[in-house]
Design an enzyme around this catalytic site. Structure first.
Site, PDB file in Angstrom:
ATOM      1  N   CYS A  63       0.881  -1.169   0.000  1.00 56.89           N
ATOM      2  CA  CYS A  63       0.000   0.000   0.000  1.00 56.89           C
ATOM      3  C   CYS A  63       0.914   1.214   0.000  1.00 56.89           C
ATOM      4  O   CYS A  63       1.577   1.503   0.997  1.00 56.89           O
ATOM      5  CB  CYS A  63      -0.905  -0.001   1.229  1.00 56.89           C
ATOM      6  SG  CYS A  63      -1.985   1.463   1.306  1.00 56.89           S
ATOM      7  N   GLU A 108      -3.969   1.329  -5.947  1.00 58.41           N
ATOM      8  CA  GLU A 108      -3.075   0.257  -6.364  1.00 58.41           C
ATOM      9  C   GLU A 108      -3.044   0.267  -7.883  1.00 58.41           C
ATOM     10  O   GLU A 108      -3.977   0.756  -8.531  1.00 58.41           O
ATOM     11  CB  GLU A 108      -3.549  -1.096  -5.825  1.00 58.41           C
ATOM     12  CG  GLU A 108      -2.483  -2.176  -5.848  1.00 58.41           C
ATOM     13  CD  GLU A 108      -1.175  -1.728  -5.238  1.00 58.41           C
ATOM     14  OE1 GLU A 108      -0.257  -1.379  -6.024  1.00 58.41           O
ATOM     15  OE2 GLU A 108      -1.063  -1.700  -4.008  1.00 58.41           O
TER      16      GLU A 108
END
Length: 221
Positions: A2, A104
């Site tokens: 992340c 992402e």
């Protein structure tokens, strides 16, 4: 991993959603592209065992590190107990990282498309984190944190092989409580968030630059 996320809540919303003590700082600008090394808002238990908003540098620097530039932005849920960089923080310095969503990059051939992932109902959430305090020989202090990642759910596995460990609100107290967590509790707390409660949309490649922080980052393309 992340590596980018958003936080656009105003102080009063943060206080209500996370049960903070007192009022948070009056100025908390919306952030649409929070990146490593930048300050991130975090919630900890203070000395009075009440929830308090603070800020950490994103990228955990172990207290014993000789190089403060080597901050680690993520810790894997499966190995966090064993890693020397995270062991002490996991036992004594856990935190909540509030967010509205995270990014992402989905790879298709040679292309990488930024995806913005949120909860379906648009509600904010908290990512599990741990924090540490580093002190230089000159007594300069840096407080830093890392976000914990876990295995992907069925939505995320079409995009990436990791996802942030999003906590269920009913587990906030357990995560913040002082003391070591049993292995069984860790597995429960840091398990993948249900895919049925999440959604993902393709967004502008402007988010690729950490210098670009605007609502345009989260607009669907």
């Amino acid at each position: 991993m992340c590596g980018r996320f958003t936080l656009t809540l105003d102080p009063s919303q943060l206080q209500d959603l996370f049960g903070l003590t007192g009022m948070p700082p009056p100025v908390l600008a919306p952030r649409y592209n929070i990146a490593p090394t930048q300050p991130v808002a975090a919630i900890i238990l203070n000395d009075s065992s009440q929830r308090e908003l603070t800020h950490f540098q994103w990228g955990l620097i172990p207290s014993w590190s000789k190089d403060p530039s080597m901050g680690m932005i993520n810790a894997r849920a499966e190995t966090i107990r064993e890693k020397p960089a995270f062991r002490a923080a996991l036992k004594r310095r856990r935190c909540l990282i509030p967010a509205n969503g995270f990014y992402e990059w989905q790879k298709t051939g040679k292309e990488k498309t930024p995806m913005y992932i949120t909860l379906k109902d648009g509600s904010p959430f908290a990512i599990a984190g741990v924090w540490e305090q580093w002190r230089s020989p000159q007594e300069d202090v840096i407080r830093s944190c890392t976000l914990i990642t876990t295995t992907p759910n069925s939505l995320m596995e079409t995009i990436h092989d990791r996802m942030p460990a999003i906590l269920n609100p009913k587990d906030y107290d357990r995560w913040l409580a002082p003391g070591e967590l049993p292995e069984m509790d860790l597995r429960h707390l840091l398990s993948p968030y249900p895919a049925s409660n999440m959604k993902a949309v393709a967004v502008s490649r402007k988010v690729n630059s950490p210098k670009f922080d605007s609502v345009e980052c989260i607009e669907a393309v």
